[in-house]
Structures are given as C-alpha cells and as structure tokens.
Design a protein around this motif. Structure first.
Motif, PDB file in Angstrom:
ATOM      1  N   GLY A  82       0.828  -1.191   0.000  1.00  0.00           N
ATOM      2  CA  GLY A  82       0.000   0.000   0.000  1.00  0.00           C
ATOM      3  C   GLY A  82       0.866   1.245   0.000  1.00  0.00           C
ATOM      4  O   GLY A  82       1.838   1.335   0.759  1.00  0.00           O
ATOM      5  N   THR A  83       0.524   2.203  -0.849  1.00  0.00           N
ATOM      6  CA  THR A  83       1.281   3.448  -0.904  1.00  0.00           C
ATOM      7  C   THR A  83       0.358   4.562  -1.376  1.00  0.00           C
ATOM      8  O   THR A  83      -0.582   4.311  -2.147  1.00  0.00           O
ATOM      9  CB  THR A  83       2.498   3.323  -1.848  1.00  0.00           C
ATOM     10  OG1 THR A  83       3.267   4.520  -1.805  1.00  0.00           O
ATOM     11  CG2 THR A  83       2.071   3.036  -3.270  1.00  0.00           C
ATOM     12  N   ALA A  84       0.607   5.793  -0.887  1.00  0.00           N
ATOM     13  CA  ALA A  84      -0.256   6.935  -1.205  1.00  0.00           C
ATOM     14  C   ALA A  84      -1.713   6.534  -0.945  1.00  0.00           C
ATOM     15  O   ALA A  84      -2.023   6.008   0.118  1.00  0.00           O
ATOM     16  CB  ALA A  84      -0.019   7.402  -2.632  1.00  0.00           C
ATOM     17  N   ASP A  85      -2.604   6.750  -1.909  1.00  0.00           N
ATOM     18  CA  ASP A  85      -3.998   6.324  -1.742  1.00  0.00           C
ATOM     19  C   ASP A  85      -4.302   5.146  -2.653  1.00  0.00           C
ATOM     20  O   ASP A  85      -5.434   4.948  -3.092  1.00  0.00           O
ATOM     21  CB  ASP A  85      -4.955   7.481  -2.055  1.00  0.00           C
ATOM     22  CG  ASP A  85      -6.377   7.193  -1.562  1.00  0.00           C
ATOM     23  OD1 ASP A  85      -6.512   6.627  -0.451  1.00  0.00           O
ATOM     24  OD2 ASP A  85      -7.339   7.517  -2.285  1.00  0.00           O
ATOM     25  N   THR A  86      -3.275   4.335  -2.923  1.00  0.00           N
ATOM     26  CA  THR A  86      -3.446   3.193  -3.810  1.00  0.00           C
ATOM     27  C   THR A  86      -2.468   2.105  -3.386  1.00  0.00           C
ATOM     28  O   THR A  86      -2.111   1.999  -2.207  1.00  0.00           O
ATOM     29  CB  THR A  86      -3.257   3.626  -5.285  1.00  0.00           C
ATOM     30  OG1 THR A  86      -3.540   2.517  -6.135  1.00  0.00           O
ATOM     31  CG2 THR A  86      -1.872   4.174  -5.558  1.00  0.00           C
ATOM     32  N   PHE A  87      -2.032   1.278  -4.316  1.00  0.00           N
ATOM     33  CA  PHE A  87      -1.117   0.189  -3.992  1.00  0.00           C
ATOM     34  C   PHE A  87      -0.337  -0.176  -5.246  1.00  0.00           C
ATOM     35  O   PHE A  87      -0.659   0.253  -6.358  1.00  0.00           O
ATOM     36  CB  PHE A  87      -1.883  -1.040  -3.478  1.00  0.00           C
ATOM     37  CG  PHE A  87      -2.792  -1.670  -4.503  1.00  0.00           C
ATOM     38  CD1 PHE A  87      -2.358  -2.738  -5.287  1.00  0.00           C
ATOM     39  CD2 PHE A  87      -4.080  -1.196  -4.705  1.00  0.00           C
ATOM     40  CE1 PHE A  87      -3.188  -3.311  -6.242  1.00  0.00           C
ATOM     41  CE2 PHE A  87      -4.921  -1.767  -5.657  1.00  0.00           C
ATOM     42  CZ  PHE A  87      -4.474  -2.825  -6.420  1.00  0.00           C
ATOM     43  N   LEU A  88       0.689  -0.972  -5.049  1.00  0.00           N
ATOM     44  CA  LEU A  88       1.441  -1.508  -6.174  1.00  0.00           C
ATOM     45  C   LEU A  88       1.900  -2.912  -5.821  1.00  0.00           C
ATOM     46  O   LEU A  88       1.817  -3.344  -4.671  1.00  0.00           O
ATOM     47  CB  LEU A  88       2.635  -0.608  -6.525  1.00  0.00           C
ATOM     48  CG  LEU A  88       3.633  -0.263  -5.414  1.00  0.00           C
ATOM     49  CD1 LEU A  88       4.671  -1.365  -5.214  1.00  0.00           C
ATOM     50  CD2 LEU A  88       4.333   1.050  -5.724  1.00  0.00           C
TER      51      LEU A  88
END
Length: 332
Positions: free
Chosen positions: A267-273
C-alpha cells in the motif's frame, strides 16, 4: 522440467521462511476459500507458473505444499477468468476437479449477459455452491472503474438468494471498499437478498488498508457479508476486518495463481502496487534480497493481524477452517 517431475515452486528461502515465520502459526487444517484451477491454453500463464500449464485437483495439492506443507486441505475452486469462448469449458472442468474430494467446493463463473435461468440450471447440474464474476467482462472502459452491477447484475443476486448461494466478488474502482458506489451496492445486495452470501475477495480488496479503515464501518450489520484474505499482503487489511466486523467474517484464501509469484503487494499513497520478482528493488546496499512466494508474505501478514488482535488459537482455526467449513457445509 516436466510437470510430472516438478511438484512445486518452493526454494530454500521459501522453506526457511515458512519454518521461521509460519510453521507454528498455520493450523493443521486449512480451507482455502479462494483459489483458481485451470487448463492448458485458457490464458497466458505468468513465467513463474509456465511449467504448470494445467492445474487441477492433484497439482493444486502439490502447489499448496509450497505454502503450508503437511496440512489437511480443502478448497473452494474458482474458474480463472478465461476467454469468453472458454467459459463453459472452464466451469465444467472446475466442477470436475472439485468433485474429486467431498471436502472441496466450486463456483460457477458468470458473464453479465448470461441468462439467469440458464445459470440456475448449470450451477445445479455442476454441483457448484455459487457464483464468481470479474470486472473484465463489464461493458465499460476502463473496467477497473466499473460499478458492481456492470459485472454482477442484480438478476444473478436474485437467483443466488432464491437458491442460497454464495458469490465471490472482486470489487474494483480506485478506492475499493471506501468508494461510495461500492458501499451502496454491497449494502443493497446484502440487505435486499439476505439468503445470498457475499464474499469480498482480497480482504475487501484492501491492498491499500486505508480504504478498509474508511469503508468497513459503513458495512456493519450485514449478516450475509464475508471476506477472504486472498493474496493481500497488508496486515492492516485483515486486521481491520477482524476489529470492525469480527474474525468470524474472515476466511483464508491462497489465491493460487497469484500465490506463486514472488514479491508482495504494498500500500502506498492512496493506492497500492505490486513488487514482483523482476521489480528493480531487491538489491540494497546492505544485501541482495531474495523475494519469497507471495502466498508466504500473505500468510505472514495474516499472522501479524491475528497477533495484533490477540486472537486465540481457536479463533485462528476459525479463519483457516471453521468459518469456511460452516459456510460451505464441510465436516470438521
């Protein structure tokens, strides 16, 4: 290496990881509430699974030894979203694999334009326990922003309610369970059709756990709403479900084939990778990192969630077996 010789994908680092992190955590019995089986040619396989061109009942058991060896296994087999022309074949074959053992179950994959009465007849004929859908069949672009009825029309919910089926839903949209449209349709389907059970895959697709913390409180009070953990590597995604809605609502799922890639979701920022085996992140100044199987990272995140919520051994056993066994009428 031939499929007959190669039994799994675990490496030394995977086995060491399991013994160090998971051997004392994973219970003796594991019900896998979200996993896929497939036939040769149904779709393009990721490189990690290229040798496993067909995965049915026996190969599934072999691959599960990579994640939780020497456990009693049962599972809910889900057809992997194939090309539309192969849907009927995939549903038939998946049902045949589940029929190999009395503790295994399967879902029937539906496309939005399917006739609900034909679906009713096919599910009964194949002995499936419910439905699976996927956003790539929605008639909107991009499908990642599809509303739930775009790929799971209400006509299927009505039939599922009449028959007492389950439906596994991988919701989309950028903010997942925090999206107002997703909240609206989940509540509507669950409240209007109480004899249908809705399972939100990937711990409510909480790959960005902030979405779960925001959205899950708005889904309280739905007795027919459940979750599977499938491939989500974020501790807080699972922990939020346990704390807000209760561990009785959560079921373990490996998400084979995703389980056998290497890396993890982040999870990162307001999303994910997703960090994969080929992502340029594994060489650091202090060492070269050997990424383990996604399924192992996922299991560790679930362990941390259970530990953080101070769950008892019996509650952990609920997540890994009892919750699903009760829902799918499997003997303990």
């Amino acid at each position: 290496m031939s499929q007959e010789i190669q039994k799994g994908l675990s490496r030394a680092e995977d086995r060491e990881f399991f013994e160090r992190e998971l051997a004392s955590f994973v219970p003796d019995s594991v019900f896998d509430a979200h996993c896929h089986v497939w036939q040769r040619g149904a779709f393009t396989l990721p490189d990690s699974l290229a040798a496993f061109h067909t995965v049915g009942f026996d190969m599934y058991l072999d691959l599960m030894e990579d994640l939780h060896p020497d456990r009693r296994m049962a599972a809910l087999f889900i057809p992997f979203p194939p090309q539309p022309a192969r849907l009927r074949q995939a549903n038939q074959w998946t049902a045949e694999q589940a029929a190999a053992h009395p503790d295994f179950r399967c879902l029937f994959f539906v496309a939005p334009n399917d006739d609900p009465e034909w679906v009713r007849e096919e599910v009964k004929r194949l002995g499936a326990v419910g439905l699976k859908c996927y956003h790539t069949y929605a008639n909107v672009k991009p499908t990642w922003e599809a509303q739930i009825p775009d790929f799971l029309p209400e006509k299927f919910i009505k039939v599922a309610d009449e028959e007492g089926w389950v439906i596994t839903l991988h919701m989309v949209r950028s903010r997942a369970v925090a999206d107002p449209g997703n909240i609206k349709w989940i509540r509507h389907y669950c409240e209007q059709y109480p004899n249908m059970t809705l399972i939100l895959a990937h711990s409510a697709r909480g790959f960005q756990p902030a979405h779960n913390l925001e959205g899950l409180p708005q889904l309280r009070g739905l007795d027919n709403l459940y979750f599977d953990t499938s491939a989500n590597c974020e501790q807080m995604a699972h922990q939020s479900i346990i704390r807000i809605l209760g561990h009785e609502k959560l079921m373990y799922g490996s998400d084979l084939m995703a389980s056998h890639g290497r890396g993890r979701s982040v999870g990162t920022a307001d999303t994910f990778l997703w960090l994969g085996d080929e992502s340029p992140v594994w060489v650091e100044k202090h060492m070269t990192i050997k990424p383990v199987l996604v399924g192992l990272e996922h299991l560790r995140s679930l362990k941390w969630a259970c530990w953080s919520e101070r769950l008892s051994d019996s509650a952990v056993e609920d997540i890994f077996w009892n919750n699903a066994a009760k829902l799918f009428n499997v003997n303990s």
